[in-house]
Every structure is written in C-alpha cells, then in structure tokens.
Design a protein around this motif. Structure first.
Motif, PDB file in Angstrom:
ATOM      1  N   PRO A 237      26.264  42.601 -56.444  1.00 38.29           N
ATOM      2  CA  PRO A 237      25.773  43.484 -55.374  1.00 38.29           C
ATOM      3  C   PRO A 237      24.394  43.067 -54.862  1.00 38.29           C
ATOM      4  O   PRO A 237      24.100  43.246 -53.672  1.00 38.29           O
ATOM      5  CB  PRO A 237      25.736  44.864 -56.044  1.00 38.29           C
ATOM      6  CG  PRO A 237      25.787  44.605 -57.517  1.00 38.29           C
ATOM      7  CD  PRO A 237      26.538  43.349 -57.694  1.00 38.29           C
ATOM      8  N   LEU A 238      23.574  42.499 -55.731  1.00 39.79           N
ATOM      9  CA  LEU A 238      22.252  42.039 -55.279  1.00 39.79           C
ATOM     10  C   LEU A 238      22.391  40.880 -54.307  1.00 39.79           C
ATOM     11  O   LEU A 238      21.711  40.832 -53.270  1.00 39.79           O
ATOM     12  CB  LEU A 238      21.404  41.606 -56.488  1.00 39.79           C
ATOM     13  CG  LEU A 238      21.016  42.702 -57.477  1.00 39.79           C
ATOM     14  CD1 LEU A 238      20.283  42.092 -58.667  1.00 39.79           C
ATOM     15  CD2 LEU A 238      20.146  43.757 -56.806  1.00 39.79           C
ATOM     16  N   ALA A 240      24.963  40.229 -52.429  1.00 41.01           N
ATOM     17  CA  ALA A 240      25.559  40.720 -51.183  1.00 41.01           C
ATOM     18  C   ALA A 240      24.492  41.328 -50.270  1.00 41.01           C
ATOM     19  O   ALA A 240      24.583  41.244 -49.043  1.00 41.01           O
ATOM     20  CB  ALA A 240      26.642  41.755 -51.502  1.00 41.01           C
ATOM     21  N   GLN A 241      23.461  41.914 -50.878  1.00 41.36           N
ATOM     22  CA  GLN A 241      22.397  42.553 -50.088  1.00 41.36           C
ATOM     23  C   GLN A 241      21.322  41.553 -49.664  1.00 41.36           C
ATOM     24  O   GLN A 241      20.786  41.631 -48.560  1.00 41.36           O
ATOM     25  CB  GLN A 241      21.752  43.671 -50.905  1.00 41.36           C
ATOM     26  CG  GLN A 241      22.689  44.824 -51.239  1.00 41.36           C
ATOM     27  CD  GLN A 241      22.129  45.730 -52.327  1.00 41.36           C
ATOM     28  OE1 GLN A 241      20.960  45.621 -52.686  1.00 41.36           O
ATOM     29  NE2 GLN A 241      22.959  46.609 -52.858  1.00 41.36           N
ATOM     30  N   GLN A 242      20.996  40.609 -50.552  1.00 36.99           N
ATOM     31  CA  GLN A 242      19.908  39.655 -50.290  1.00 36.99           C
ATOM     32  C   GLN A 242      20.380  38.248 -50.670  1.00 36.99           C
ATOM     33  O   GLN A 242      20.122  37.772 -51.769  1.00 36.99           O
ATOM     34  CB  GLN A 242      18.657  40.031 -51.088  1.00 36.99           C
ATOM     35  CG  GLN A 242      18.101  41.397 -50.771  1.00 36.99           C
ATOM     36  CD  GLN A 242      16.856  41.699 -51.578  1.00 36.99           C
ATOM     37  OE1 GLN A 242      15.848  41.008 -51.489  1.00 36.99           O
ATOM     38  NE2 GLN A 242      16.914  42.755 -52.385  1.00 36.99           N
TER      39      GLN A 242
END
Length: 513
Positions: A237-238, A240-242
């Motif tokens: 998820p990290l 995917a965000q950054q």
C-alpha cells in the motif's frame, strides 16, 4: 540549474577543466547547497563519460571540509549506494566524523553516533567489510545509552544501527550475531509502530526484510518466508501511494520473498515474486543505473535460478546472461565490491548452459567462477568457502557430463572437503549442502571406480541429511528423495544388502516411491 540530463550535459560541455571547476565553486559560494545537489547528479549521470563533475564535487568538498553545517549538508546529499560516489562518500563521512565534537555532551555523542553509522555504510559499500562492522558496532554502543535515556528520540536510530550491524555480521558469515541484531531491530520498530501506527511502517518493513535474510542464513526457512511476506504486505500500500519513495523497498522485499519460497520448494510462487521484483528493478535501473544496477542483477540471478528449479532452462538463460553481463561490468569497475556477484552469476549461468547441452561453454564459465572464488576464499574464508565448494560441485557436474571423470572426481572431493572444513555455519544450512556434495562424490566415484567404492559416500550423504529431514520433512523432502534414489541405485548395482535400520524410518515418508 535544476537537475536534468539535458541541462547537466550542457554544464559538462560548457565547464571543462580547471576553469569549469572554478566557475562551479563560485556558484557554490553564491548559491550554496542547491549547486552541490546538481553536481552530485552530474557525477552520477556522467560517470565514466566525463571527469569534470567529480572534480567539481571534490572541489566543493575541499572548500567545506571545516564547515560542519555545510559538510553535513553535503553528506546528506550523497546517495550511499551510488557507484560513482562511493570514494567521495567515504572521504566526506571520515571528515564528518573527524570534525564532530568529541565530548560527553548528549548532542555531541549523538553527532558522533550518526557519523559512525554513516561511515560504516560508506565502508561497506566499498567492500571494507571488517572496518565497516567495527565502525557500526561503535555507533551501536553510542546509541544504546542515548536510546535508554531518550527513547522517543533515539530508539529509531538504535534500530537502524542494529540493522546495519546485522547486515555487516551477515556479510562476514557471522550468522548468529546477524540474526540476533536483526531480531532486535525488528522488535524495536514493531514496538514503535504500535505506539504510533503508520509512523514507522516503512522502517518496520525494511527490518522484516533484513530479518528474513538472516533467518534464511541460519536455516529458519518457514520463519524467513513469514517475515518476507509481512514485509511485502506492509510495503504494497505504501508503494501504491508513493511510487518513487517505496518501489525499491517493495522490490527488495519481493526478492526476499522469492528466495524464501525457493528455499521451501515453493517454486511457482517464488517465480511470481521474483518476476515482479525483476520488473520493478528493471524500471529503477533504467532511471538510476548508478544506484540500482546491482540490485537488478541480483534479482535477475534469482529469477534465473527459479526458472531452473522449475526445469524451465530456456527461460532461465536470458536473465542469467543479463545478470552476468551486468556483474561483469560492475566487477570491472569495482572488483573489491562486485567480484562475489560476478562469481555467483557465472556459476548460475554455467548450470543453465549445462542443462541446455552447451557443455564446453558451461565448463569455461564454471572454471572462471571457481578461480574467482578461490581468490575470494583466501581473503574472507568464512564467507566464500561455501560458495567455492558450490562452484566446485558445478564444475564436477559439467566435467562428468563431458566424460572427464577423473577431473570431476577431484572437483567433487574438493567440494566435500571444503564443506567439511566449515565450522561457522549452522548445521541446518550446512547439512543439506554437504549431503548433496557427498552424493555428487558418490556418483562420480561410481564412474571412475565402481558402485561398491561409491557406497560409503552415498550412505554418509543420507546420514548427514537425516536429522534435518526428520525435523523438517516438508522442507527437505525433495533433497532426501534424491539421495535415497541414488543410494538405492548404487546398492543394487553393488549387490549389497540394504541398511534397513537407516532406511526404514525414512522410507515411511515416501510411500509411493
């Protein structure tokens, strides 16, 4: 000038020689650290093409080496893993440490600890493994009382120091010490993450990836797979965000996961993780080859091995060739750092070429790998003797396939002798390797002499793996099946009665074979 390849190329063209260096220094005096950041990118992007940028950066370093604030800013701007910047990085970190105030005041102790930690990384990336470990241990000793007195400020830095120490212990073959430090780092970051959810997720994930590697080193294969899986789950998820911030971390965690699944004979899931890691590292290496080419080569090597484990030898060839090509280039630039990677990729490529029937090419590659590992094992025996033994096994296999049975027997015997000499590796890791080498020796002996002469080595192979197999039958099922099949074949060929006391407890795990 904002860092940009076109703009950088213009600077390199317009600012040659001493005059260009003086111009850059005047710009630095006027505009400060932004100029240094542009120069750093120029060095990375034009390494091996133009010498001017490194002269500019060296000039900046010499101009600020007594200015603690400017020197610290320069140190912060130097990517630790950059191929082109490693020497200047080491000089800068040594100078940061030299001008750090040597007093017992907490702020001074913290500055010394940070400087030691960064110096250890610079030493490690230049292949100075023993000095790096000593420096990292010095940093760790300074962070411990600071973290005890001011945990909110210094526990994260203590955990980072544990990771550095763990990595450096592992690089020197000190696997128990490496695992202990990795577990401490992971525990600290988990505690911090529980206190402030989300604040330390990336650090915790990196610690789990390191822990997975260290667990694998000591044969804790199931735990290694669990740690790697946790790291991947935290990082997805990290990333995917950054994307820019966390893609390299995710790729590294996927590499750990692929290795852990391969160790557990879960080759299809290893292939999926390994392919994704290669895809990410290919993207990163295309953008920043100075930093990510080594990781890309490692991922390619792992992918090739996984294809090989699935008997997909044609598919394994290209990534193995790519890895070897990259590592040959890296080792030519920095032999102290990348010769081990070249030796490993040569060995892997030799095995694949052998499976594809290209025996002469395979033997030349295997011989080169053996020669490189001979030199490496003289320098760091605790690290490289095991790899030399593995390379000798590969060479023996290829020599046997080419009908060179006497040289093959010599190679196989050398491999067994080297494995026997290892006293720093946990038995959970060493026993499968020695058992495999013993069976290779037995099979080669049967071709040079006869089956009866080969039986003692074959029996010893089964006896060597038996305790670990009975502890973890699922992990060692394929290996024990291979040993038993060849042991029984040799028994039948020799006309000897079977050792039922040895075999009966094992054969219950192979009811249909």
């Amino acid at each position: 000038m904002i860092p940009d390849m076109v703009g950088e190329a213009l600077l390199v063209r317009l600012l040659p020689g001493d005059e260009g260096r003086d111009t850059v220094l005047r710009c630095y005096a006027a505009f400060g650290h932004r100029v240094a950041e542009t120069v750093v990118r120029c060095v990375q992007d034009f390494a091996g093409v133009a010498t001017g940028p490194m002269a500019w950066l060296t000039g900046i370093f010499e101009a600020v080496q007594d200015d603690q604030v400017a020197l610290n800013a320069l140190a912060t701007s130097l990517p630790t893993q950059s191929m082109a910047l490693r020497e200047i990085n080491l000089r800068v970190m040594h100078r940061v440490l030299a001008i750090s105030p040597a007093t017992s005041e907490p702020e001074a102790v913290a500055a010394q600890a940070f400087a030691l930690n960064n110096l250890a990384l610079a030493q490690r990336f230049l292949g100075q493994h023993i000095p790096a470990l000593q420096t990292a241990q010095g940093a760790l000793a300074m962070f411990m009382p600071l973290a005890e007195q001011w945990p909110a400020l210094f526990l994260p830095h203590l955990a980072a120091a544990f990771i550095n120490t763990s990595t450096m212990h592992g690089g020197l073959g000190r696997y128990a010490q490496a695992l202990h430090a990795a577990q401490l780092a992971t525990d600290i970051y988990q505690q911090l993450e529980q206190q402030k959810p989300g604040a330390f997720t990336p650090d915790w994930a990196r610690a789990l990836g390191n822990l997975a590697n260290r667990q694998s080193d000591v044969g804790e294969l199931v735990s290694a797979a669990q740690s790697a899986q946790s790291a991947v789950e935290l990082l997805r998820p990290l990333q995917a965000q950054q994307f820019d911030a966390f893609t390299a971390d995710l790729a590294m965690a996927l590499t750990c996961q692929a290795n852990a699944h391969s160790d557990l004979n879960q080759h299809q899931s290893a292939l999926e993780a390994g392919q994704e890691a290669v895809d990410w590292f290919r993207t990163l290496a295309a953008q920043r080859p100075d930093i990510y080419s080594p990781d890309f080569a490692k991922a390619l090597n792992n992918l090739a091995n996984t294809h090989g484990n699935l008997q997909q030898h044609a598919e394994a060839l290209y990534p193995a060739q790519q890895a070897t090509h990259i590592n040959r280039h890296l080792a030519a630039q920095r032999p102290d750092v990348f010769t081990p990677d070249l030796a490993l990729s040569l060995n892997n490529l030799a095995l694949i070429q052998r499976k594809l029937g290209q025996d002469e090419i395979a033997l030349a590659l295997a011989h080169e790998s053996v020669q490189l590992y001979c030199d490496l094992a003289e320098q760091l025996p605790d690290v490289h003797i095991v790899h030399l033994a593995n390379a000798l096994e590969t060479q023996a296999t290829i020599q046997t396939a080419m009908g060179q049975h006497t040289p093959a027997l010599e190679s196989a015997q050398q491999a067994v002798d080297l494995y026997r000499s290892i006293d720093t590796m946990p038995n959970a890791v060493l026993a499968p390797l020695l058992a495999r080498a013993l069976m290779g020796l037995a099979r080669t002996s049967s071709k040079v002499q006869d089956a009866a002469a080969a039986l003692p080595s074959a029996r010893e192979a089964v006896v060597t793996l038996r305790p670990e197999f009975l502890l973890q039958p699922n992990v060692h099922h394929l290996a024990m099946g291979y040993l038993l099949a060849h042991y029984c074949t040799l028994h039948e060929a020799a006309g000897e009665p079977f050792d039922t006391e040895l075999l009966d407890p094992l054969l219950t795990y192979f009811p249909e074979e």
